[in-house]
Scaffold this motif. Structure first.
Motif, PDB file in Angstrom:
ATOM      1  N   PRO A 177       0.666  -1.216  -0.107  1.00  0.00           N
ATOM      2  CA  PRO A 177       0.022  -0.169   0.153  1.00  0.00           C
ATOM      3  C   PRO A 177       0.726   1.294   0.057  1.00  0.00           C
ATOM      4  O   PRO A 177       0.262   2.265  -0.352  1.00  0.00           O
ATOM      5  CB  PRO A 177      -0.697  -0.098   1.444  1.00  0.00           C
ATOM      6  N   PHE A 178       2.077   1.219   0.546  1.00  0.00           N
ATOM      7  CA  PHE A 178       2.942   2.302   0.446  1.00  0.00           C
ATOM      8  C   PHE A 178       3.990   2.604  -0.461  1.00  0.00           C
ATOM      9  O   PHE A 178       4.733   3.569  -0.467  1.00  0.00           O
ATOM     10  CB  PHE A 178       3.507   2.358   1.950  1.00  0.00           C
ATOM     11  N   ILE A 179       3.963   1.244  -1.624  1.00  0.00           N
ATOM     12  CA  ILE A 179       5.157   1.526  -2.397  1.00  0.00           C
ATOM     13  C   ILE A 179       5.231   2.496  -3.432  1.00  0.00           C
ATOM     14  O   ILE A 179       6.212   3.147  -3.804  1.00  0.00           O
ATOM     15  CB  ILE A 179       5.162   0.235  -3.064  1.00  0.00           C
ATOM     16  N   ASN A 180       4.072   3.033  -3.650  1.00  0.00           N
ATOM     17  CA  ASN A 180       3.839   3.990  -4.682  1.00  0.00           C
ATOM     18  C   ASN A 180       4.157   5.460  -4.131  1.00  0.00           C
ATOM     19  O   ASN A 180       4.492   6.546  -4.914  1.00  0.00           O
ATOM     20  CB  ASN A 180       2.368   4.051  -5.058  1.00  0.00           C
ATOM     21  N   LEU A 181       4.588   5.658  -2.758  1.00  0.00           N
ATOM     22  CA  LEU A 181       5.067   6.719  -1.991  1.00  0.00           C
ATOM     23  C   LEU A 181       6.293   6.963  -2.789  1.00  0.00           C
ATOM     24  O   LEU A 181       6.845   8.238  -2.500  1.00  0.00           O
ATOM     25  CB  LEU A 181       4.815   6.577  -0.707  1.00  0.00           C
ATOM     26  N   LEU A 182       6.883   6.215  -3.215  1.00  0.00           N
ATOM     27  CA  LEU A 182       8.418   6.269  -3.826  1.00  0.00           C
ATOM     28  C   LEU A 182       8.430   7.118  -4.848  1.00  0.00           C
ATOM     29  O   LEU A 182       9.454   8.212  -4.912  1.00  0.00           O
ATOM     30  CB  LEU A 182       8.957   5.071  -4.473  1.00  0.00           C
ATOM     31  N   TRP A 183       7.457   7.492  -5.539  1.00  0.00           N
ATOM     32  CA  TRP A 183       7.352   8.427  -6.631  1.00  0.00           C
ATOM     33  C   TRP A 183       6.287   9.412  -6.398  1.00  0.00           C
ATOM     34  O   TRP A 183       6.263  10.710  -6.658  1.00  0.00           O
ATOM     35  CB  TRP A 183       6.851   7.940  -8.210  1.00  0.00           C
ATOM     36  N   SER A 184       5.215   9.093  -5.615  1.00  0.00           N
ATOM     37  CA  SER A 184       4.109   9.720  -5.186  1.00  0.00           C
ATOM     38  C   SER A 184       4.470  10.951  -4.244  1.00  0.00           C
ATOM     39  O   SER A 184       3.937  12.070  -4.453  1.00  0.00           O
ATOM     40  CB  SER A 184       2.851   9.106  -4.688  1.00  0.00           C
ATOM     41  N   ALA A 185       5.360  10.550  -3.164  1.00  0.00           N
ATOM     42  CA  ALA A 185       5.937  11.739  -2.247  1.00  0.00           C
ATOM     43  C   ALA A 185       6.507  12.892  -2.881  1.00  0.00           C
ATOM     44  O   ALA A 185       6.185  13.863  -2.713  1.00  0.00           O
ATOM     45  CB  ALA A 185       6.398  10.929  -1.085  1.00  0.00           C
ATOM     46  N   PRO A 186       7.691  12.303  -3.805  1.00  0.00           N
ATOM     47  CA  PRO A 186       8.505  13.583  -4.528  1.00  0.00           C
ATOM     48  C   PRO A 186       7.480  14.309  -5.381  1.00  0.00           C
ATOM     49  O   PRO A 186       7.686  15.491  -5.374  1.00  0.00           O
ATOM     50  CB  PRO A 186       9.460  12.814  -5.369  1.00  0.00           C
ATOM     51  N   LEU A 187       6.387  13.728  -6.050  1.00  0.00           N
ATOM     52  CA  LEU A 187       5.690  14.543  -7.002  1.00  0.00           C
ATOM     53  C   LEU A 187       4.742  15.336  -6.078  1.00  0.00           C
ATOM     54  O   LEU A 187       4.762  16.458  -6.464  1.00  0.00           O
ATOM     55  CB  LEU A 187       4.734  13.645  -7.861  1.00  0.00           C
ATOM     56  N   ASN A 188       4.522  15.206  -4.985  1.00  0.00           N
ATOM     57  CA  ASN A 188       3.296  15.970  -4.249  1.00  0.00           C
ATOM     58  C   ASN A 188       4.295  17.042  -3.667  1.00  0.00           C
ATOM     59  O   ASN A 188       3.904  18.201  -3.513  1.00  0.00           O
ATOM     60  CB  ASN A 188       2.847  15.107  -3.048  1.00  0.00           C
ATOM     61  N   ILE A 189       5.573  16.776  -3.234  1.00  0.00           N
ATOM     62  CA  ILE A 189       6.260  17.694  -2.618  1.00  0.00           C
ATOM     63  C   ILE A 189       6.700  18.934  -3.845  1.00  0.00           C
ATOM     64  O   ILE A 189       6.667  19.918  -3.482  1.00  0.00           O
ATOM     65  CB  ILE A 189       7.608  16.979  -2.214  1.00  0.00           C
ATOM     66  N   ILE A 190       6.924  18.157  -5.113  1.00  0.00           N
ATOM     67  CA  ILE A 190       7.371  19.080  -5.998  1.00  0.00           C
ATOM     68  C   ILE A 190       6.364  20.029  -6.318  1.00  0.00           C
ATOM     69  O   ILE A 190       6.447  21.364  -6.550  1.00  0.00           O
ATOM     70  CB  ILE A 190       7.721  18.547  -7.057  1.00  0.00           C
ATOM     71  N   LEU A 191       5.136  19.526  -6.529  1.00  0.00           N
ATOM     72  CA  LEU A 191       3.775  20.368  -6.949  1.00  0.00           C
ATOM     73  C   LEU A 191       3.534  21.394  -5.678  1.00  0.00           C
ATOM     74  O   LEU A 191       3.039  22.640  -6.039  1.00  0.00           O
ATOM     75  CB  LEU A 191       2.671  19.319  -7.183  1.00  0.00           C
ATOM     76  N   ALA A 192       3.660  20.982  -4.525  1.00  0.00           N
ATOM     77  CA  ALA A 192       3.320  21.751  -3.476  1.00  0.00           C
ATOM     78  C   ALA A 192       4.555  23.059  -3.374  1.00  0.00           C
ATOM     79  O   ALA A 192       4.096  24.136  -3.053  1.00  0.00           O
ATOM     80  CB  ALA A 192       3.451  21.179  -2.181  1.00  0.00           C
TER      81      ALA A 192
END
Length: 1489
Positions: A417-432
């Motif tokens: 359930p958390f594996i997609n955070l590997l790319w999702s977290a950086p994407l969210n951080i960049i957009l934010a």
């Protein structure tokens, strides 16, 4: 676009935006708005057609629904073309319409025709509900709503309809698309010619419509059912084909095999120079195939789809902060039209709903993928475990493999359930950061710098956690392995009173494990503190730099709360990252462990050549040398033998010479170093110690083969089982317990033999099948089954035996000595050679002439009374308990030891009972079904509060209360910080500046840091409390189980108990505390949100009650708590596919129930956002922008907050069951105290060794019949008493009573006048000595196996080995007394293990010695030596011997003959033979009279 519309404008902001009554221009409505659905369909069509081409489900019959949909499509095409022809009509008649009136009807008409064709194409491809067309019709309706309103308003304004034809066709079009949308929501019937669904209860998801799947409405039926009554296993749906273990495991297995082939090819392709070979010779380079790549190849497509879902959801999450910015500007601008605010509120609702639907599809997909991943990993490990070599078995014990399949496989499922955070977290951080830059400019770099600094810190923490995980898993493996052995040998521990020393070993492992857990918890706490505080610290740094950098930088509501909303978006990935890093660290350790195990050596399937062989032979070994492991010396060497087809061959030799190893070599179980082995035909194998499945007796015999009544009847008759069936409570349908505990040793052997006979194989490998049965039964089995006249006559039979009475009937005999063939020949040939074996035969074989005379004289007697004898040799509604452990049959051993068979799983995997006509049918129909293994209790309903209270007490009540209070405090400081920020943003500006910046910033920082401190304190408190709870719960479980009576272990599968010590303890150790922390965090956030919104917009209080009612209803109806019982009640170590599927059947609805629940809850959350925005719009005249920003920014968190809270609640309920299960097994009934204060006997007790049974009766468990009935026996001190009787007469039961393994139903046992019931169990058991029927050894040194408590000197150990004839073997081992015994002592023969048990007895030297068929697995010569040792070393002791070999007790003082639990005869052997009773008959059968 203006040219397309003629004179009309495409866009007019005065008409559409800056007005109180907005509308779109006719040009916009007729062009882009009408084209949107068409563009969607044409873009989606190619991909959809490709999908349909690959997924054919059969075609659907043309139904009324399909006809109606088609008619509507055709009518829409007609309406569109009517508009087109009308435009041409106008052109012909001189008034030229704008180009848009030609283009739009043409585009729409072609699209409608395409949609109509698609309806029919879907029908032919078996699509029951089309998501593509539902979306298309929805877009058509949505885009037609604006013209619908606009045309009415225009007609009302002008007082007439300007274009009646187009006005009419539009409303016909609207009615038709609305009808098409409604009809598309209904599903078609299932397609014809699709694979027939034979499931009685198929999963409704497969046939659910698009909207039902989107909203998880298909699950509602089970929710309602679960609300009305507790769910049962029958209510659970069958798994979909793609989720079944057979499919999932096979896919992963194929991917893994491809990896192995690629690595093998790469290894062959790389040539190494001779010089390099010399340098690297000692260290061969081994490249392991990548299990990670195999996982990606199998599940990569699912992850790609999940990435698409998550990407859309992540992008949607940034819509609402932008809408909040618009809303705050709207509130600040009192002149703005009101509809702006309502539109923003509506868009916020739509955005939240879209986010909900997409995120739930994502979570469903990702959890199902995780479930498949775990299933695949478990299946692949299980299949590997069946083919590993014996040397690998030494390294990977059963306990370690259990851990791989329970803990390690679960860690992968937890990671998914958390594996997609590997790319999702950086994407969210960049957009934010991008959006924050738009608001705050370069000041955001301060916050970004802080985030960058966290990366190496987190990396260091993750590396350290990974190292700790590696150590912890090793300790967990060791502990689980030891527990597995304790459970397997629990009877031995009780008989020797060794429990304290083994408990001490387990607690030693546990102590080290908890120390590592504590270190990990501190690291996790630090990580949690950093990540929970990092969003606030980033906000503080950014806002601080922003206001301090320039006095003209004013912090208003828009900047403050849009920034806060963006920072809140950062909060989820940042809060989840520590869990991701932790899970990654754990999963990487597990990946390495699994990959290492899967890369281990396998048994070579070509080790035994089965296709070619010399004509006329069944078995040929040519120069064969075999070993159990590459690093051990060969066990068998230079073997040459040829066995003709149909021959009866005996394999004989002393203990440890390699007889069982020879059978294992023929089976391909040993590693072949050189030579060739040929074996032609199917093989049946009967191991030395019978392996019995936990199923009915009939199923044990059939062993998965179809029932052939005649063959089945013949097998039962030949193996003397028919009389047993009459006495068993359920006949051949009686359930046989784990390890066959409700059968006597002889019955187990005969069931095992019947299985071999029924198999009707070509070659029979029989490893000493006659050792555990009485002499007359052995004769019957040899005559009727094995011998020249038996049912196996004409088959090739290899018989390992210690008995010499049957050797004259053999075709030829193979004599083994020290792993080599010393002699081969017929009986007569070996006698004539006068070698060592001939001398042995002369000493031990009965005189041939005398034997023939006796046989002639009693032929008539044998024929007449054999049936009577056999009828007496049965189980008299009771059994002799014994825990058999197979030696060579590793596959079955593995399956049995890992079986955590719950009743539900068992019934799924078991075929319907099958009956035969004839005697068996009469027997079985007359009996009720005899169930033995207790059903595992399944809790129903929600988890009781007492379970939570038990966990809180284990944590420490003060610790639990402190954790909750600290979380309340941190929530309060968080609210305070945000209210302070709201007040700050409303500060009056003087000359474009805010004069209180320093004060505001200082207080805001102080509140934030206080929140961080409270978070850290609560995390530390929870971690320490969790470890304390883990320690106490494991301690209580261990101490209760080690004190449980033997009957508990007889009726409970060891795997079920082991599951408590592995999976459930892991859950309490590592899962519960983090889940509780997350639960408290999400609950406090949700509560804070509601408080802030109500304070900011009091009108919101009006909708709290209806929303709360919806929320509570959803929570009550869900049924997840009931499904939870099935989700966790079954043990996951039942690793055959059917039982894994049984578990998956309960896990799948559990996952779906979470999604169903989340949809309901997030809809409530979306309503909260909508109403917060709506009431802000309604009350904008009385609200300031700061309060609106505060209220709506909190509301935007509520969807994620509520969803997290529900998920955490659900996870908590699912995992707290581990506490319930541990508590259940921590409170079971225990046996009597080990030591009773004040009644401890004298240190030299028993002095005389006098044993007396007074009117003694006993039963195995309450409710069962008596095993011994009014037994009165008096054995004087120093007497040697033999105990004999037919199988099931109660011989072993009598010895178990002496050790109080069984407690008296009435009567008493006195030793030296002292009632044994008055003293502690250890005081009794430590003063007696037994050499048990089953030689159980534990993995570890030989020293530990002889003396676990370390009481004796080394000289004493060597002397015991000398007397037990093991000195030569042990001294030949390089490690000596530190020789490592493998799991169960499998690197020793059964005979050698029995000698180790003798050495244990010699060490104790107590006044009373019990021998329970102790020499059954030993050759006659060694048996004589042992008997001599016993006579000399225990000369003054009381010896009670249960014997099958009557010659060993013929010189005893007296012999006790038991029959059906009562004393039949009790006198000296001479008198008993003279009396010509039962003992005389047994002695005559044995050739002694």
């Amino acid at each position: 676009m203006d040219a397309l519309c003629g004179s009309g404008k495409f866009w007019d902001s005065n008409l559409s935006v800056h007005t109180d009554n907005p509308d779109l221009t006719p040009c916009f409505q007729n062009s882009l708005l009408a084209w949107v659905p068409c563009i969607y369909l044409w873009v989606a069509l190619p991909c959809y057609l490709l999908y349909l081409r690959r997924h054919h489900h059969g075609y659907i019959v043309l139904s009324r629904l399909s006809k109606l949909k088609t008619v509507l499509g055709v009518l829409l095409w007609c309406v569109s073309w009517a508009d087109l022809f009308y435009s041409f009509h106008g052109l012909i008649h001189g008034w030229a319409p704008a180009p848009v009136f030609f283009v739009t009807p043409l585009v729409v008409g072609v699209t409608m025709l395409q949609a109509t064709l698609l309806i029919q194409h879907e029908r032919l491809r078996g699509v029951q509900s089309s998501g593509v067309l539902i979306t298309f019709w929805f877009l058509c309706v949505a885009c037609a709503v604006i013209p619908f309103r606009s045309k009415i308003l225009t007609a009302m304004a002008e007082g007439k309809i300007s274009d009646p034809f187009r006005f009419t066709t539009f409303y016909i079009y609207f009615a038709l698309v609305l009808s098409a949308l409604i009809l598309s929501c209904f599903s078609e019937k299932p397609p014809l010619f699709s694979p027939k669904n034979v499931d009685p209860n198929p999963c409704p998801e497969a046939s659910a419509g698009f909207l039902s799947r989107l909203s998880f409405w298909w699950f509602t039926k089970m929710v309602i059912l679960g609300y009305r009554r507790p769910l049962t296993e029958q209510d659970l749906w069958s798994l979909k084909e793609e989720d079944r273990s057979q499919v999932v495991v096979q896919q992963l297995l194929e991917a893994w095999k491809r990896q192995q082939k690629q690595k093998a090819a790469a290894a062959i392709g790389k040539k190494v120079s001779s010089e390099d070979e010399k340098l690297l010779g000692a260290l061969p380079r081994r490249r392991e195939p990548s299990f990670l790549r195999a996982l990606l190849a199998t599940y990569g497509s699912s992850f790609l789809i999940s990435i698409c879902f998550l990407l859309v959801q992540n992008l949607l999450s940034f819509v609402n902060p932008q809408l909040l910015s618009v809303l705050i500007r709207f509130i600040s601008n009192l002149e703005a039209p009101a509809w702006w605010g309502f539109l923003v509120a509506g868009l916020m609702l739509a955005s939240s709903m879209m986010q909900t639907l997409i995120s739930q599809q994502y979570w469903h997909l990702i959890f199902v993928t995780g479930l498949r991943l775990r299933t695949g990993i478990m299946g692949v490990i299980y299949r590997k475990a069946l083919v590993i070599t014996s040397s690998v078995k030494r390294q990977s014990t059963v306990g370690e493999i259990v851990n791989l399949m329970s803990v390690d496989a679960q860690r992968f499922m937890d990671l998914v359930p958390f594996i997609n955070l590997l790319w999702s977290a950086p994407l969210n951080i960049i957009l934010a950061i991008y959006f924050l830059w738009q608001i705050l400019g370069p000041s955001i770099l301060a916050g970004v710098s802080f985030l960058v600094l966290l990366i190496p810190l987190n990396g260091a923490v993750a590396v350290k956690m990974r190292a700790l995980q590696m150590e912890q898993m090793k300790l967990k493996d060791s502990r689980t392995k030891l527990m597995s052995e304790i459970l397997s040998g629990i009877k031995v521990l009780k008989l020797y009173a060794w429990e304290p020393s083994f408990v001490e070993q387990v607690e030693g492992f546990r102590k080290c494990e908890l120390q590592l857990l504590r270190k990990t918890a501190y690291l996790h706490t630090f990580s949690t503190f950093i990540f929970i505080c990092s969003p606030f610290l980033v906000t503080l740094l950014t806002l601080g730099v922003y206001v301090c950098a320039d006095q003209n930088n004013v912090l208003d509501a828009e900047k403050a709360f849009v920034s806060v909303s963006l920072f809140n978006i950062l909060k989820f990935p940042l809060a989840m990252l520590p869990q991701l890093f932790g899970n990654l660290a754990q999963a990487s350790v597990s990946l390495k462990r699994i990959q290492n195990f899967l890369s281990q050596d396998e048994l070579d399937p070509q080790c035994v050549e089965r296709k070619t062989i010399s004509p006329g032979y069944a078995i040929v070994i040519h120069h064969g040398t075999f070993t159990w492991a590459q690093d051990l010396p060969p066990t068998l060497h230079s073997l040459d033998m040829q066995i003709p087809k149909g021959a009866l061959v005996a394999v004989v030799g002393p203990v440890g010479c390699g007889k069982s190893s020879l059978v294992s070599a023929l089976l391909g179980e040993m590693e072949k170093l050189e030579g060739k082995v040929y074996m032609k035909g199917s093989v049946a194998y009967m191991p030395q110690q019978a392996w019995i499945q936990n199923c009915t007796l009939q199923e044990n015999v059939l062993f998965g083969r179809p029932l052939d009544c005649k063959r089945y009847q013949r097998a039962l008759e030949a193996c003397a089982l028919l009389p047993d069936l009459e006495m068993l409570p359920g006949g051949d349908q009686t359930e046989i317990g784990e390890k066959g505990i409700n059968l006597s040793g002889g019955q187990r052997q005969r069931v095992s033999l019947a299985r071999a006979v029924y198999s009707d194989a070509d070659i029979f490998l029989l490893d000493d099948p006659l050792s555990a049965v009485d002499s007359h039964v052995a004769k019957h089995i040899f005559d009727r089954v094995i011998g020249p006249e038996g049912v196996l006559a004409g088959k090739t039979r290899v018989l390992v035996t210690h008995g010499v009475s049957f050797l004259p009937q053999m075709d030829f005999i193979i004599v083994l000595a020290d792993g080599q063939v010393s002699e081969v020949g017929s009986y007569q040939t070996l006698l004539q050679r006068n070698d060592s074996f001939a001398n042995f035969l002369h000493n031990y074989a009965p005189d041939e002439g005398q034997e023939h005379l006796e046989e002639d004289s009693r032929t008539a007697w044998g024929d007449a009374d054999e049936d009577v004898l056999l009828r007496e040799d049965v189980l008299s509604n009771h059994t002799d308990q014994a825990d058999y452990e197979p030696e060579s049959y590793e596959i079955q051993k593995f399956m049995r030891q890992l079986s955590a068979v719950s009743s539900e799983g068992d019934s799924q995997g078991r075929p319907v009972s099958r009956r035969c006509p004839g005697p068996v049918k009469k027997v079985t129909e007359a009996k009720a079904s005899g169930a033995l293994i207790q059903e595992e209790e399944v809790a129903i309903g929600t988890v009781k509060m007492s379970v939570f209270w038990d966990y809180a007490k284990a944590m420490g009540s003060c610790t639990a209360l402190a954790t909750c209070l600290l979380y309340v405090g941190q929530s309060a400081t968080a609210i305070g910080a945000n209210i302070w920020l709201s007040a700050w943003s409303n500060d009056a500006e003087v000359e474009g500046r805010q004069n209180t910046t320093s004060l505001r910033l200082g207080v805001y920082a102080a509140l934030g840091l206080l929140q961080g401190l409270l978070v850290m304190l609560s995390a530390i408190t929870m971690a320490l409390g969790g470890i304390q709870a883990a320690r106490l719960l494991h301690e209580a479980l261990l101490h209760n189980k080690i004190r449980s009576p033997q009957s508990f272990f007889d009726t409970t599968p060891s795997g079920r108990i082991l599951n408590r010590f592995s999976k459930d303890v892991y859950t309490v150790d590592e899962v519960l505390a983090p889940i509780i922390l997350m639960m408290l965090h999400s609950f406090s956030n949700a509560l804070s949100t509601l408080v802030v919104i109500v304070v900011s917009t009091p009108l919101f209080f009006v909708v709290i009650l209806p929303l709360a009612v919806l929320y509570i209803m959803a929570q009550t109806v869900t049924g997840a708590s009931i499904i939870r019982a099935y989700c966790r009640s079954q043990d996951f170590e039942t690793l055959n596919d059917a039982k894994v599927d049984t578990n998956q059947k309960s896990v799948y609805p559990y996952i779906a129930s979470n999604r169903w629940m989340s949809i309901q809850v997030e809809c409530v959350g979306s309503c909260v956002v909508f109403f917060a925005a709506l009431f802000a719009v309604i009350g904008r005249s009385s609200l300031n922008p700061g309060l609106v920003g505060l209220s709506v920014s909190y509301a935007l968190q509520v969807t994620v907050g509520l969803n997290l809270m529900i998920r955490n609640l659900s996870d908590l309920e699912s995992n707290i069951v581990a506490v319930e299960r541990i508590q259940e097994y921590s409170k079971t009934q225990t046996e009597a105290p080990w030591v009773v204060e004040g009644t401890t006997p004298a240190s030299n007790w028993p002095l005389r060794g006098e044993v007396e049974f007074r009117n003694y009766s006993v039963r195995y468990r309450p409710g069962l019949e008596l095993v011994l009935k009014n037994l009165s026996v008096h054995v004087r001190g120093g007497e040697k008493v033999g105990i004999v009787g037919r199988t099931g007469a109660g011989k072993s039961s009598m010895t178990l009573c002496l050790f109080r393994i069984l407690e008296a139903a009435e009567g008493e046992i006195r030793i030296d006048g002292l009632n044994v019931a008055d003293i502690g169990l250890h005081d009794l058991r430590s003063r007696l000595t037994i050499i048990p029927q089953d030689p159980i050894l534990f993995s570890g040194t030989l020293r530990m196996n002889l003396d676990p408590s370390g009481k004796y000197l080394e000289e004493d150990l060597w002397q015991a080995l000398e007397l037990s004839h093991l000195h030569k073997f042990v001294s030949s081992q390089p490690a000596g007394l530190d020789f490592q015994c493998t799991d169960g002592g499998e690197n020793l023969s059964v005979g050698q293990r029995q000698l180790v048990c003798l050495a244990r007895a010699l060490l104790r030297k107590s006044r009373i010695l019990v021998l329970d068929e102790a020499t059954a697995a030993i050759d006659l010569e060694t048996d004589d030596l042992i008997q001599a040792t016993i006579r000399s070393q225990f000369e003054a002791c009381t010896v009670l011997t249960i014997a099958h070999r009557l010659n060993t007790i013929m010189d005893y003082t007296r012999v006790l003959v038991l029959d059906k639990g009562v004393v039949a005869e009790f006198d000296s052997p001479t008198n008993l033979i003279a009396a010509r009773g039962i003992f005389y008959e047994m002695a005559r059968d044995a050739g002694l009279v």
